[in-house]
Design an enzyme around this catalytic site. Structure first.
Site, PDB file in Angstrom:
ATOM      1  N   SER A  79     -65.943  13.153   1.825  1.00  0.00           N
ATOM      2  CA  SER A  79     -65.905  12.579   3.245  1.00  0.00           C
ATOM      3  C   SER A  79     -65.237  13.408   4.755  1.00  0.00           C
ATOM      4  O   SER A  79     -65.534  14.436   4.972  1.00  0.00           O
ATOM      5  CB  SER A  79     -65.094  10.908   3.117  1.00  0.00           C
ATOM      6  OG  SER A  79     -65.785  10.843   4.241  1.00  0.00           O
ATOM      7  N   ARG A 123     -64.572  -3.707   9.561  1.00  0.00           N
ATOM      8  CA  ARG A 123     -64.319  -3.220   7.893  1.00  0.00           C
ATOM      9  C   ARG A 123     -65.303  -3.413   7.262  1.00  0.00           C
ATOM     10  O   ARG A 123     -65.699  -2.481   6.539  1.00  0.00           O
ATOM     11  CB  ARG A 123     -62.876  -3.400   7.997  1.00  0.00           C
ATOM     12  CG  ARG A 123     -62.541  -2.322   6.519  1.00  0.00           C
ATOM     13  CD  ARG A 123     -62.476  -0.738   6.178  1.00  0.00           C
ATOM     14  NE  ARG A 123     -62.345  -0.643   6.193  1.00  0.00           N
ATOM     15  CZ  ARG A 123     -62.011   1.167   4.607  1.00  0.00           C
ATOM     16  NH1 ARG A 123     -62.206   1.874   6.214  1.00  0.00           N
ATOM     17  NH2 ARG A 123     -61.409   1.266   3.889  1.00  0.00           N
ATOM     18  N   ASP A 127     -75.547   7.843  -1.673  1.00  0.00           N
ATOM     19  CA  ASP A 127     -74.534   8.134  -0.796  1.00  0.00           C
ATOM     20  C   ASP A 127     -75.155   7.816   0.564  1.00  0.00           C
ATOM     21  O   ASP A 127     -75.895   8.770   0.846  1.00  0.00           O
ATOM     22  CB  ASP A 127     -73.701   9.708  -0.543  1.00  0.00           C
ATOM     23  CG  ASP A 127     -72.477   9.394   0.383  1.00  0.00           C
ATOM     24  OD1 ASP A 127     -72.748   8.766   1.257  1.00  0.00           O
ATOM     25  OD2 ASP A 127     -71.905  10.679   0.558  1.00  0.00           O
ATOM     26  N   HIS A 147     -71.226   5.709  -1.133  1.00  0.00           N
ATOM     27  CA  HIS A 147     -70.515   6.836  -0.059  1.00  0.00           C
ATOM     28  C   HIS A 147     -69.255   7.573  -1.325  1.00  0.00           C
ATOM     29  O   HIS A 147     -68.443   7.950  -1.781  1.00  0.00           O
ATOM     30  CB  HIS A 147     -70.014   6.526   0.885  1.00  0.00           C
ATOM     31  CG  HIS A 147     -69.619   7.905   1.458  1.00  0.00           C
ATOM     32  ND1 HIS A 147     -69.524   8.721   1.894  1.00  0.00           N
ATOM     33  CD2 HIS A 147     -68.379   7.394   1.920  1.00  0.00           C
ATOM     34  CE1 HIS A 147     -68.425   9.400   2.814  1.00  0.00           C
ATOM     35  NE2 HIS A 147     -67.638   8.119   2.721  1.00  0.00           N
ATOM     36  N   ASP A 148     -68.609   5.894  -2.008  1.00  0.00           N
ATOM     37  CA  ASP A 148     -66.932   6.004  -1.992  1.00  0.00           C
ATOM     38  C   ASP A 148     -67.492   6.614  -3.698  1.00  0.00           C
ATOM     39  O   ASP A 148     -66.390   6.468  -4.528  1.00  0.00           O
ATOM     40  CB  ASP A 148     -66.565   4.975  -2.247  1.00  0.00           C
ATOM     41  CG  ASP A 148     -65.918   4.771  -1.140  1.00  0.00           C
ATOM     42  OD1 ASP A 148     -65.843   5.607  -0.316  1.00  0.00           O
ATOM     43  OD2 ASP A 148     -65.398   3.575  -0.906  1.00  0.00           O
TER      44      ASP A 148
HETATM   45  C1  LIG Z   1     -60.202   8.529   0.661  1.00  0.00           C
HETATM   46  C2  LIG Z   1     -59.271   8.711   0.226  1.00  0.00           C
HETATM   47  O1  LIG Z   1     -58.583   8.997   0.803  1.00  0.00           O
HETATM   48  S1  LIG Z   1     -57.998   7.319   0.353  1.00  0.00           S
HETATM   49  C3  LIG Z   1     -58.917   5.970   1.100  1.00  0.00           C
HETATM   50  C4  LIG Z   1     -59.351   4.808  -0.027  1.00  0.00           C
HETATM   51  N1  LIG Z   1     -58.950   3.686  -0.532  1.00  0.00           N
HETATM   52  C5  LIG Z   1     -60.443   2.727   0.279  1.00  0.00           C
HETATM   53  O2  LIG Z   1     -61.631   2.661   0.995  1.00  0.00           O
HETATM   54  C6  LIG Z   1     -59.616   1.249   0.700  1.00  0.00           C
HETATM   55  C7  LIG Z   1     -60.992   0.266   0.085  1.00  0.00           C
HETATM   56  N2  LIG Z   1     -60.533   0.706  -1.175  1.00  0.00           N
HETATM   57  C8  LIG Z   1     -62.200   0.366  -2.254  1.00  0.00           C
HETATM   58  O3  LIG Z   1     -63.108   0.203  -1.182  1.00  0.00           O
HETATM   59  C9  LIG Z   1     -61.815   1.230  -3.204  1.00  0.00           C
HETATM   60  O4  LIG Z   1     -60.841  -0.024  -3.701  1.00  0.00           O
HETATM   61  C10 LIG Z   1     -62.015   2.247  -4.180  1.00  0.00           C
HETATM   62  C11 LIG Z   1     -62.785   2.822  -3.509  1.00  0.00           C
HETATM   63  C12 LIG Z   1     -60.905   3.028  -3.729  1.00  0.00           C
HETATM   64  C13 LIG Z   1     -62.680   1.731  -5.071  1.00  0.00           C
HETATM   65  O5  LIG Z   1     -63.915   1.143  -5.536  1.00  0.00           O
HETATM   66  P1  LIG Z   1     -63.433   0.276  -6.995  1.00  0.00           P
HETATM   67  O6  LIG Z   1     -62.667   0.569  -8.021  1.00  0.00           O
HETATM   68  O7  LIG Z   1     -65.104   0.009  -7.072  1.00  0.00           O
HETATM   69  O8  LIG Z   1     -63.063  -0.728  -5.958  1.00  0.00           O
HETATM   70  P2  LIG Z   1     -63.877  -2.110  -6.273  1.00  0.00           P
HETATM   71  O9  LIG Z   1     -64.642  -2.151  -4.816  1.00  0.00           O
HETATM   72  O10 LIG Z   1     -64.426  -2.954  -7.981  1.00  0.00           O
HETATM   73  O11 LIG Z   1     -63.080  -3.393  -5.742  1.00  0.00           O
HETATM   74  C14 LIG Z   1     -61.283  -3.202  -4.512  1.00  0.00           C
HETATM   75  C15 LIG Z   1     -60.722  -4.458  -4.479  1.00  0.00           C
HETATM   76  O12 LIG Z   1     -62.074  -5.559  -4.256  1.00  0.00           O
HETATM   77  C16 LIG Z   1     -61.281  -6.888  -4.942  1.00  0.00           C
HETATM   78  N3  LIG Z   1     -62.934  -7.497  -5.288  1.00  0.00           N
HETATM   79  C17 LIG Z   1     -63.009  -6.835  -6.853  1.00  0.00           C
HETATM   80  N4  LIG Z   1     -64.797  -7.879  -6.657  1.00  0.00           N
HETATM   81  C18 LIG Z   1     -64.069  -8.800  -6.182  1.00  0.00           C
HETATM   82  C19 LIG Z   1     -64.666 -10.263  -5.349  1.00  0.00           C
HETATM   83  N5  LIG Z   1     -65.132 -11.026  -6.805  1.00  0.00           N
HETATM   84  N6  LIG Z   1     -63.552 -10.754  -4.672  1.00  0.00           N
HETATM   85  C20 LIG Z   1     -62.500 -10.538  -4.062  1.00  0.00           C
HETATM   86  N7  LIG Z   1     -62.087  -9.087  -4.396  1.00  0.00           N
HETATM   87  C21 LIG Z   1     -62.681  -8.688  -5.395  1.00  0.00           C
HETATM   88  C22 LIG Z   1     -60.748  -5.920  -6.480  1.00  0.00           C
HETATM   89  O13 LIG Z   1     -59.754  -6.641  -7.113  1.00  0.00           O
HETATM   90  C23 LIG Z   1     -60.333  -4.387  -5.560  1.00  0.00           C
HETATM   91  O14 LIG Z   1     -58.285  -5.085  -4.768  1.00  0.00           O
HETATM   92  P3  LIG Z   1     -57.257  -3.934  -4.941  1.00  0.00           P
HETATM   93  O15 LIG Z   1     -58.298  -3.058  -3.675  1.00  0.00           O
HETATM   94  O16 LIG Z   1     -56.597  -4.999  -4.402  1.00  0.00           O
HETATM   95  O17 LIG Z   1     -57.570  -3.609  -6.169  1.00  0.00           O
HETATM   96  N1  LIG Z   2     -63.181   4.585   1.543  1.00  0.00           N
HETATM   97  C1  LIG Z   2     -63.221   5.882   2.307  1.00  0.00           C
HETATM   98  C2  LIG Z   2     -63.643   6.466   2.159  1.00  0.00           C
HETATM   99  C3  LIG Z   2     -64.374   6.722   3.712  1.00  0.00           C
HETATM  100  O1  LIG Z   2     -65.656   7.721   3.892  1.00  0.00           O
HETATM  101  C4  LIG Z   2     -62.281   5.056   3.091  1.00  0.00           C
HETATM  102  O2  LIG Z   2     -61.650   3.688   3.703  1.00  0.00           O
HETATM  103  O3  LIG Z   2     -61.094   6.263   4.020  1.00  0.00           O
END
Ligand SMILES: CC(=O)SCCNC(=O)CCNC(=O)[C@H](O)C(C)(C)COP(=O)(O)OP(=O)(O)OC[C@H]1O[C@@H](n2cnc3c(N)ncnc32)[C@H](O)[C@@H]1OP(=O)(O)O
Ligand SMILES: N[C@@H](CCO)C(=O)O
Length: 369
Positions: A146, A218, A312, A347-348
């Site tokens: 990304s 967001r 994506d 994308h993720d």
């Molecule tokens: C790219 C970089 O350099 S790092 C940046 C990465 N971080 C981000 O993008 C921050 C946001 N995080 C996310 O989008 C995701 O956690 C990812 C992309 C990192 C991983 O995706 P997945 O493993 O599929 O996680 P998922 O989307 O299922 O869950 C994300 C959160 O929603 C929560 N969640 C899942 N289902 C539900 C629901 N029905 N209701 C409420 N919360 C929920 C999970 O418990 C998780 O919580 P946590 O972050 O506190 O652990």
């Molecule tokens: N979901 C990731 C990747 C976005 O490109 C972030 O927020 O950093």
């Protein structure tokens, strides 16, 4: 795995693409594994929009490991018994490197909106200064997804001697209107929230409750990181058990998910940093200072591995495929490998579906160049 976290301070000015100057700046970074004597085993990993220097490992008391932990570590695909991995928090971010909330040494006040607009090229130049200071003349490989992929592409064009292997995932050579439009929702949300106070907020005010319309912005961004398929797979039409179907604000699971991810994010990420980073993303265009894409990527000397993801819908596979076909048309097909991963996560996927693409990273790292 040995983990070292450090902050490098630079007193020499950084001349920015805009013509503005950062008089001093700091970069926070983390290293995994150890550099060999010749410093020839370094792999640079660039983080994406909201990532940090903490790419791998888990500190004591931490609930989650670094953002690419499944890939980086002893015996993992990016094997830290052999390689030394470095991840630097980008300029503009809010995890220890200089950004809009950094304090101006003269006024002792945060820079806020006086902070200059940065480009990906500026972010990369700052990191090159760090690598020079660490005595790293050449990296074994550079890798990013990304916004991290934008940094990798930019580095391979502007510093063609720095790395022989460049691995880019889920990225593009120029941010398109579709991605800019998603980012616009966040911009409007942030600047129109009365608690933003034209950037003059107290960050402590957001510890309990982040800017509400940043959270909403967001949520929109979060939709763009997923896909219709992954939403369906994760939630279907499931309803929150404790919510009533005939309550006006009773929620589907997907709604609860959006609330959770939007509101928790707005508490932990600085809104000005978000504005500055999405600005850098929006204006990223690897062709800007060149006549064409061909004119730009002809500077690349490294072997490129391009990994896109079928589902994506932020940076579409065609965008990376164009880099490949452009190189092929230039007679340089030996310098590029392109794969479109059969993935519908969105994308993720580059942060989630490791088993679908780790093989290609392994192959790229093993390639003789
Ligand atoms: C790219 C970089 O350099 S790092 C940046 C990465 N971080 C981000 O993008 C921050 C946001 N995080 C996310 O989008 C995701 O956690 C990812 C992309 C990192 C991983 O995706 P997945 O493993 O599929 O996680 P998922 O989307 O299922 O869950 C994300 C959160 O929603 C929560 N969640 C899942 N289902 C539900 C629901 N029905 N209701 C409420 N919360 C929920 C999970 O418990 C998780 O919580 P946590 O972050 O506190 O652990
Ligand atoms: N979901 C990731 C990747 C976005 O490109 C972030 O927020 O950093």
């Amino acid at each position: 795995m040995k983990i070292q976290t450090a902050i490098a301070h630079f007193d020499e000015p950084l001349y920015l693409e805009s013509g503005r100057i950062l008089e001093t700046y700091e970069l926070k970074y983390e290293m995994y594994g150890e550099m060999n004597e010749t410093k020839s085993n370094v792999i640079v990993v660039f983080h994406a929009l909201t990532g940090s220097y903490h790419a791998a490992g888990r500190y004591e008391g931490e609930t989650k490991a670094g953002w690419w932990d499944p890939l980086i570590g002893d015996g993992k695909i990016i094997d830290t018994t052999h390689f030394c991995v470095i991840c630097v928090n980008i300029l503009g971010s809010c995890f220890g490197s200089t950004g809009p909330m950094s304090v101006n040494v003269k006024t002792k006040e945060p820079l806020r909106l006086k902070f200059p607009v940065l480009t990906i090229s500026d972010m990369v130049r700052a990191q090159m200064n760090l690598f020079a200071r660490l005595g790293i003349k050449e990296a074994y490989a550079i890798i990013g997804g990304s916004l991290g992929g934008m940094q990798g592409l930019c580095m391979s064009i502007e510093y063609p001697e720095f790395a022989k292997r460049v691995i880019l995932l889920a990225t593009t050579y120029a941010t398109g209107p579709w991605a800019i439009a998603w980012n616009k929702i966040a911009i409007e949300g942030i600047v129109n929230d009365p608690r933003f106070k034209n950037g003059n907020y107290n960050p402590e005010d957001f510890e309990e409750e982040g800017l509400l319309s940043f959270a909403i912005g967001r949520m929109a961004g979060h939709i763009s990181f997923l896909s219709p398929y992954s939403m369906n797979k994760k939630f279907g039409r499931n309803y929150v058990e404790t919510d009533g179907l005939y309550e006006l604000f009773g929620r589907f699971q997907v709604e609860r998910y959006m609330e959770y991810n939007g509101y928790s994010f707005a508490k932990r990420f600085d809104p000005l940093s978000y504005l500055y980073i999405i600005k850098a993303m929006n204006i990223f265009d690897a062709t800007r200072n060149y006549d064409s894409l061909e004119d730009s990527i002809k500077h690349i000397k490294a072997k490129l591995t391009l990994i896109s993801f079928q589902g994506d819908c932020l940076f579409m596979p065609e965008e990376m495929a164009l880099i490949k076909t452009t190189l092929e048309n230039m007679g340089r097909s030996d310098r590029v490998d392109y794969v479109c991963i059969d993935s519908q996560y969105g994308h993720d996927a580059f942060l989630v579906e490791y088993d679908k693409f780790d093989f290609y990273i392994k192959k790229a790292l093993e390639s003789k160049v």
